[in-house]
Design a protein around this motif. Structure first.
Motif, PDB file in Angstrom:
ATOM      1  N   SER A  90       0.823  -1.208   0.000  1.00 28.11           N
ATOM      2  CA  SER A  90       0.000   0.000   0.000  1.00 28.11           C
ATOM      3  C   SER A  90       0.862   1.266   0.000  1.00 28.11           C
ATOM      4  N   VAL A  91       1.607   1.480   1.080  1.00 28.36           N
ATOM      5  CA  VAL A  91       2.423   2.688   1.190  1.00 28.36           C
ATOM      6  C   VAL A  91       3.504   2.453   2.233  1.00 28.36           C
ATOM      7  N   CYS A  92       4.582   3.213   2.150  1.00 26.75           N
ATOM      8  CA  CYS A  92       5.652   3.110   3.144  1.00 26.75           C
ATOM      9  C   CYS A  92       6.363   4.438   3.262  1.00 26.75           C
ATOM     10  N   GLY A  93       7.209   4.568   4.271  1.00 25.61           N
ATOM     11  CA  GLY A  93       7.953   5.808   4.437  1.00 25.61           C
ATOM     12  C   GLY A  93       8.879   5.739   5.636  1.00 25.61           C
ATOM     13  N   GLN A  94       9.412   6.895   6.000  1.00 22.58           N
ATOM     14  CA  GLN A  94      10.329   6.993   7.128  1.00 22.58           C
ATOM     15  C   GLN A  94       9.947   8.197   7.966  1.00 22.58           C
ATOM     16  N   TRP A 111       8.337   2.559   8.150  1.00 19.49           N
ATOM     17  CA  TRP A 111       7.002   1.994   8.280  1.00 19.49           C
ATOM     18  C   TRP A 111       6.470   1.573   6.908  1.00 19.49           C
ATOM     19  N   ALA A 112       5.645   0.550   6.923  1.00 20.31           N
ATOM     20  CA  ALA A 112       5.044   0.065   5.675  1.00 20.31           C
ATOM     21  C   ALA A 112       3.657  -0.489   5.974  1.00 20.31           C
ATOM     22  N   HIS A 113       2.726  -0.233   5.049  1.00 19.49           N
ATOM     23  CA  HIS A 113       1.376  -0.778   5.125  1.00 19.49           C
ATOM     24  C   HIS A 113       1.177  -1.735   3.947  1.00 19.49           C
ATOM     25  N   PHE A 114       0.545  -2.862   4.217  1.00 12.80           N
ATOM     26  CA  PHE A 114       0.258  -3.810   3.146  1.00 12.80           C
ATOM     27  C   PHE A 114      -0.982  -4.619   3.496  1.00 12.80           C
ATOM     28  N   ARG A 115      -1.513  -5.317   2.506  1.00  8.36           N
ATOM     29  CA  ARG A 115      -2.730  -6.097   2.696  1.00  8.36           C
ATOM     30  C   ARG A 115      -2.488  -7.541   2.268  1.00  8.36           C
TER      31      ARG A 115
END
Length: 276
Positions: free
Chosen positions: A13-17, A83-87
């Protein structure tokens, strides 16, 4: 343990720092996605599903879909985490170690890895991919986040099996090196610190690990140097001294031997970051 039976790649989905100089308090959140957080500097105080966690550098936490989390204490000093979001269709569920068969991903809710090791590098590669707008970028991001979770699973089992099979002096030496690799030291100093003769420890370590103490230490140092060069904009000299090398030219030689490219070439290959 948390496990997921997913024959197909995870859906990124999205990630970042996140980088905060001081006083960061995580907002209350509850996502319809799985969240992975890896702390690289400082300490993050997070309450997840009713349990408090103090996550220091190298610690990660996996927050399954729908798990409420929030900060219960502000950070003191610098804080940085990835951080990272996933499904995933199957989702993560509690698993007993004896019932681990058949899971594509299996890892503790929280554990520690080297903040400068392969996990961090995979995380940063995922971040780079997420900023691309090319033909296969979305599919590559799915596979990249899947590889990241597989690496965490592999790292956990590798740590467990290695600690159980290695002789005590080698385990002690590895732990001491892990805590002191950023400082210059020699073999006699290491051996004295853990209470063994230098010759005995050197021979036992090489026989057990298949690699010399010097080479093992340099691997850890180069891993840290790669993180510094790719994420913090430090100079080659600063990276060398920060990782325990007292000679900049020797650092460049070891880096080239291990990575196949110079520190400067590696530094230039990482330039984009999604930072909030």
């Amino acid at each position: 343990m948390l496990g997921c039976k997913a024959p197909e790649p995870l859906s990124f989905s999205v990630c970042g720092q996140l980088i905060s100089p001081s006083g960061f308090l995580h907002h209350r959140r509850c996502f319809a996605e799985t969240v992975l957080i890896l702390v690289t500097e400082g300490a993050l105080y997070l309450n997840a599903n009713g349990s408090p966690f103090a996550l220091t550098a190298g610690a990660y936490i996996l927050l399954p879909t729908g798990e409420e989390h929030f900060g219960f204490r502000s950070s003191e000093g610098s804080l940085s985490y990835l951080w990272a979001h996933f499904r995933t269709k199957q989702g993560f569920e509690p698993v007993h170690a004896d019932d681990a068969k058949g899971y594509s991903y299996l890892l503790p809710e929280t554990a520690s890895v080297s903040p400068s090791g392969r996990t961090a590098q995979l995380f940063h590669q995922l971040m780079d991919l997420s900023l691309e707008e090319q033909l296969y970028t979305h599919s590559m991001s799915d596979y990249a986040v899947s590889l990241l979770l597989m690496e965490l699973s592999q790292e956990y089992f590798r740590t467990c099996s290695t600690s159980q099979s290695l002789p005590g002096p080698v385990v002690s030496a590895r732990e001491w090196i892990k805590n002191h690799y950023f400082l210059p030291f020699d073999l006699p100093e290491l051996a004295a610190a853990i209470g063994y003769s230098a010759d005995y420890l050197s021979s036992l370590f090489k026989r057990s690990m298949g690699i010399s103490i010097v080479r093992y230490t340099n691997r850890l140092r180069i891993k840290t140097a790669k993180t510094l060069l790719s994420n913090h904009g430090v100079s080659i000299k600063e990276a060398a001294f920060s990782c325990g090398f007292s000679d900049e030219k020797y650092f460049m030689k070891v880096f080239k031997e291990q990575e196949g490219i110079s520190p400067t070439q590696y530094k230039h290959s990482f330039s984009r970051r999604n930072i909030n």
